[in-house]
Design a protein around this motif. Sequence first.
Motif, PDB file in Angstrom:
ATOM      1  N   ASP A 265       0.838  -1.407  -0.007  1.00 56.01           N
ATOM      2  CA  ASP A 265      -0.073   0.706   0.170  1.00 56.01           C
ATOM      3  C   ASP A 265       0.837   1.240  -0.033  1.00 56.01           C
ATOM      4  O   ASP A 265       1.580   1.459   1.060  1.00 56.01           O
ATOM      5  CB  ASP A 265      -1.024   0.197   1.390  1.00 56.01           C
ATOM      6  N   HIS A 266       0.534   2.176  -1.061  1.00 57.85           N
ATOM      7  CA  HIS A 266       1.141   3.540  -0.971  1.00 57.85           C
ATOM      8  C   HIS A 266       0.399   4.392  -0.621  1.00 57.85           C
ATOM      9  O   HIS A 266      -0.186   5.140  -1.173  1.00 57.85           O
ATOM     10  CB  HIS A 266       2.345   3.311  -2.230  1.00 57.85           C
TER      11      HIS A 266
ATOM     12  N   PRO B  37      -3.517  10.241  -6.805  1.00 55.84           N
ATOM     13  CA  PRO B  37      -3.117   9.571  -7.579  1.00 55.84           C
ATOM     14  C   PRO B  37      -3.053   9.833  -9.525  1.00 55.84           C
ATOM     15  O   PRO B  37      -2.512   9.295 -10.342  1.00 55.84           O
ATOM     16  CB  PRO B  37      -4.342   9.047  -7.215  1.00 55.84           C
TER      17      PRO B  37
ATOM     18  N   ARG C 207       2.570  13.277  -5.662  1.00 53.15           N
ATOM     19  CA  ARG C 207       1.938  12.115  -5.951  1.00 53.15           C
ATOM     20  C   ARG C 207       0.860  11.550  -5.620  1.00 53.15           C
ATOM     21  O   ARG C 207       1.249  10.188  -5.236  1.00 53.15           O
ATOM     22  CB  ARG C 207       3.110  11.474  -3.946  1.00 53.15           C
TER      23      ARG C 207
ATOM     24  N   GLU D 161       8.280   4.183  -3.340  1.00 61.51           N
ATOM     25  CA  GLU D 161       7.853   4.313  -2.485  1.00 61.51           C
ATOM     26  C   GLU D 161       9.112   4.364  -0.962  1.00 61.51           C
ATOM     27  O   GLU D 161       8.665   4.677   0.183  1.00 61.51           O
ATOM     28  CB  GLU D 161       6.600   3.461  -2.140  1.00 61.51           C
TER      29      GLU D 161
ATOM     30  N   LEU E  92       0.939   1.698  -5.880  1.00 59.18           N
ATOM     31  CA  LEU E  92       0.869   3.482  -6.623  1.00 59.18           C
ATOM     32  C   LEU E  92       1.730   4.035  -7.343  1.00 59.18           C
ATOM     33  O   LEU E  92       1.919   4.453  -8.649  1.00 59.18           O
ATOM     34  CB  LEU E  92       0.072   4.653  -6.190  1.00 59.18           C
ATOM     35  N   TYR E  93       3.085   3.772  -6.618  1.00 58.95           N
ATOM     36  CA  TYR E  93       4.592   4.365  -7.356  1.00 58.95           C
ATOM     37  C   TYR E  93       5.568   3.239  -8.007  1.00 58.95           C
ATOM     38  O   TYR E  93       6.329   2.739  -7.983  1.00 58.95           O
ATOM     39  CB  TYR E  93       5.550   4.805  -6.183  1.00 58.95           C
TER      40      TYR E  93
ATOM     41  N   TYR F 158      -4.812   5.745   0.524  1.00 55.43           N
ATOM     42  CA  TYR F 158      -3.391   4.566   0.123  1.00 55.43           C
ATOM     43  C   TYR F 158      -3.958   4.069  -1.334  1.00 55.43           C
ATOM     44  O   TYR F 158      -4.891   3.859  -1.666  1.00 55.43           O
ATOM     45  CB  TYR F 158      -2.303   3.976   0.835  1.00 55.43           C
ATOM     46  N   SER F 159      -3.268   4.062  -2.178  1.00 59.28           N
ATOM     47  CA  SER F 159      -3.016   2.955  -3.103  1.00 59.28           C
ATOM     48  C   SER F 159      -1.854   1.746  -3.406  1.00 59.28           C
ATOM     49  O   SER F 159      -1.248   2.661  -3.821  1.00 59.28           O
ATOM     50  CB  SER F 159      -3.738   3.482  -4.708  1.00 59.28           C
TER      51      SER F 159
ATOM     52  N   PHE G 295      -0.105   7.952  -0.395  1.00 57.67           N
ATOM     53  CA  PHE G 295       0.029   9.484  -1.226  1.00 57.67           C
ATOM     54  C   PHE G 295      -0.541  10.161  -0.177  1.00 57.67           C
ATOM     55  O   PHE G 295      -0.493  11.453  -0.140  1.00 57.67           O
ATOM     56  CB  PHE G 295      -0.935   9.204  -2.461  1.00 57.67           C
TER      57      PHE G 295
ATOM     58  N   VAL H  52       0.249  10.947 -10.517  1.00 52.81           N
ATOM     59  CA  VAL H  52       0.561   9.341 -11.142  1.00 52.81           C
ATOM     60  C   VAL H  52       0.425   9.080 -12.422  1.00 52.81           C
ATOM     61  O   VAL H  52       0.772   8.857 -13.375  1.00 52.81           O
ATOM     62  CB  VAL H  52       0.336   8.803  -9.696  1.00 52.81           C
ATOM     63  N   ALA H  53      -1.251   9.322 -12.529  1.00 55.90           N
ATOM     64  CA  ALA H  53      -1.820   8.416 -14.036  1.00 55.90           C
ATOM     65  C   ALA H  53      -1.909   8.956 -15.391  1.00 55.90           C
ATOM     66  O   ALA H  53      -0.850   8.876 -16.348  1.00 55.90           O
ATOM     67  CB  ALA H  53      -3.484   8.558 -13.677  1.00 55.90           C
TER      68      ALA H  53
END
Length: 270
Positions: free
Chosen positions: A2-3, A110, A108, A64, A49-50, A45-46, A5, A113-114
């Motif tokens: 779990d990253h 989501p 940072r 991360e 993610l990174y 978190y996602s 953000f 990042v996307a």
Amino acid sequence: MDHHFLPQFHLRQWANSEGLVTRWGRIPSSGKLTKRSLHPAATAYSPGLYALKGVSDAKVDAIEEHVLGDIDNRAAPILNQLIEKGVRSLSARQRYYWARYLNASAARIPYVVAEANSKASSVLERMLSEPDPGLEWVHNDASGPLFNGGIVALAKFFSYKKPIDRFLSLRWSVRNVSNSKLPLMIGDDPLGRTGNLYEADCLVTLPLSPNHVFLATDSPRVINAINRRHDQQLVELVNQQSLSDAKQFAYGDADLNMVDQWLITALKKA
């Protein structure tokens, strides 16, 4: 993995005596407002993610663990120092580390990042659409830096000199708003920006705790306008921005009607 953000050390400032934070959101199917109590580790978190693709398991979470890990580990004690002693207590090195944290806080999340990954994918697709025998291996091999271009570029941006220098050039302050009847909230896109960062009259805000907000600007006019506002007025403005900027969730104790008015998700806009 779990990253997060919104780093746990930051969100933990809103935790109650049981270590839980109040999270506001909306039900995807109906847009109805929701309120839950969660541990900071269980929200903002996602998964992955990174994460890096096409690398060994030991390197998947390198950004991360090492890049953002270093940014967060250095910022955590500075956040507490800002709350307890203010900006004048910071050394030049601490100011740099905090400016880097501000920059990372904006980049940072989501959707950024996307966007970075999407732009990198578009460049790669255009390149692969052009016949080139020397690039045939790329079609069948998902390893190498090409497939991580977006997130790697973003990781470098976290420490990019231009925005960090701009943050450092602004006049910093921390406002204690404990006289307000309402506490500050924080959203999942926590760094508030009013105006263009590189233009005059910009204002950067970041809630540090329910009773403290970080402010940065280079405009005497903006500074005077902030100083004229009572704690309650400033809290209302910062909370409105935290709620309206939130992409999915906002955190903190608040009046339900206010949250329902300002937590404007894409679903509610539709």
